[in-house]
Design a protein around this motif. Structure first.
Motif, short mmCIF file in Angstrom:
data_model
loop_
_atom_site.label_atom_id
_atom_site.label_comp_id
_atom_site.label_asym_id
_atom_site.label_seq_id
_atom_site.Cartn_x
_atom_site.Cartn_y
_atom_site.Cartn_z
N GLU A 39 28.87 5.73 13.45
CA GLU A 39 28.41 6.15 12.12
C GLU A 39 29.60 6.43 11.21
O GLU A 39 29.62 6.03 10.04
CB GLU A 39 27.52 7.38 12.24
N ARG A 40 30.61 7.12 11.74
CA ARG A 40 31.79 7.42 10.94
C ARG A 40 32.57 6.15 10.58
O ARG A 40 33.06 6.00 9.47
CB ARG A 40 32.69 8.39 11.70
N THR A 41 32.69 5.25 11.55
CA THR A 41 33.39 4.00 11.28
C THR A 41 32.67 3.20 10.21
O THR A 41 33.30 2.62 9.31
CB THR A 41 33.48 3.15 12.57
N ARG A 42 31.35 3.16 10.30
CA ARG A 42 30.56 2.44 9.31
C ARG A 42 30.76 3.00 7.92
O ARG A 42 30.90 2.25 6.94
CB ARG A 42 29.08 2.50 9.71
N LEU A 43 30.82 4.34 7.81
CA LEU A 43 31.05 4.97 6.51
C LEU A 43 32.41 4.57 5.96
O LEU A 43 32.54 4.18 4.79
CB LEU A 43 30.96 6.49 6.64
N HIS A 44 33.46 4.63 6.78
CA HIS A 44 34.80 4.33 6.29
C HIS A 44 34.97 2.85 5.98
O HIS A 44 35.66 2.49 5.02
CB HIS A 44 35.84 4.81 7.30
N LEU A 45 34.34 1.98 6.76
CA LEU A 45 34.36 0.56 6.42
C LEU A 45 33.65 0.33 5.09
O LEU A 45 34.10 -0.47 4.26
CB LEU A 45 33.69 -0.26 7.52
N GLY A 46 32.54 1.04 4.89
CA GLY A 46 31.82 0.93 3.63
C GLY A 46 32.63 1.41 2.45
O GLY A 46 32.63 0.81 1.38
#
Length: 256
Positions: free
Chosen positions: A196-203
């Motif tokens: 979830e955190r990785t997805r946020l930062h990629l976004g």
């Protein structure tokens, strides 16, 4: 309220939307500001380097301008923190004042550029830097210092850290179960907090890039009117923060 790091799924979704939209705004304003005014204003590392280089080389005028941009960014952060503190007891609309100040600044910059095409007046750089400092402080407060939307260095660093954490999560969860365990962990990865955190930062990185691309493109085709798009996004966020869905949940009064 919608712009909060509270644990409910709806709050997390709204917090993610806020972060992604503001990252796009910052990218657009930063890149458009560079095309129009010749200096990046959403992150201060480069301007601090310019200040030091100018002092070393005796370029007083450039050193003064870099220092003014740095001070403007800090003043923007001060403004955001003060406005958020003053509105902390409101049940909703706690971020409206800060967002509205940014809208007025960007709109004023667009009007000034339209009235004086080609102008690179220092006051315009001060205003853009002030707006970016304000926005960065706003998101820092809302996210509990987890997310900043006006620069990408920390975001890319976090992506690298999270990649290792995801690998470790898969490795630890599959230990002793062979390939079957690895496949089970990989299937479960999308629901893990590490993903979830990785997805946020990629976004955030992608949103910033979209803003950096669309801002200059619109400016080259439509001139200062291009700043109307980030203003529209900020007005949308103001509307969301004033909506009934923004009503503060009981027990959240002490949260920023």
């Amino acid at each position: 309220m919608p712009f909060s790091t509270e644990s409910s799924p709806s709050n997390r979704r709204a917090y993610t939307v806020l972060s992604l939209l503001l990252a796009a705004v910052a990218g657009a304003v930063n890149a458009t500001g560079f095309v129009a005014l010749g200096m990046h204003t959403s992150h201060m590392s480069g301007n601090m380097a310019v200040l030091g280089e100018s002092l070393a080389q005796g370029q007083r005028h450039l050193a003064v301008l870099a220092a003014q941009v740095l001070v403007s960014f800090v003043l923007g952060a001060v403004c955001a923190a003060a406005l958020l503190d003053a509105s902390r007891h409101r049940s909703r609309g706690r971020h409206v004042a800060a967002l509205l100040v940014e809208v007025l600044l960007l709109a004023g910059i667009g009007v000034a550029l339209d009235a004086s095409p080609g102008s690179r007046a220092p006051a315009l750089l001060w205003a853009v830097s002030f707006a970016m400092g304000l926005q960065n402080a706003l998101v820092t407060r809302v996210s509990g210092a987890v997310v900043r939307t006006t620069h990408i260095t920390g975001v890319l660093t976090d992506i690298g850290i999270q990649v290792v954490r995801m690998f470790a999560w898969v490795r630890d969860g599959s230990r002793g179960h062979g390939l079957t365990g690895v496949m089970r962990q990989l299937r479960a990865l999308p629901s893990a907090i590490e993903f979830e955190r990785t997805r946020l930062h990629l976004g955030l990185a992608f949103s910033f890039l979209v803003g950096c691309t669309s801002g200059p493109l619109l400016y080259m085709h439509h001139g200062p009117a291009a700043l109307g798009l980030p203003c529209a996004v900020l007005l949308l966020l103001i509307g969301l923060d004033l909506s009934p869905a923004a009503q503060r949940q009981p027990g959240s009064a002490s949260r920023a």
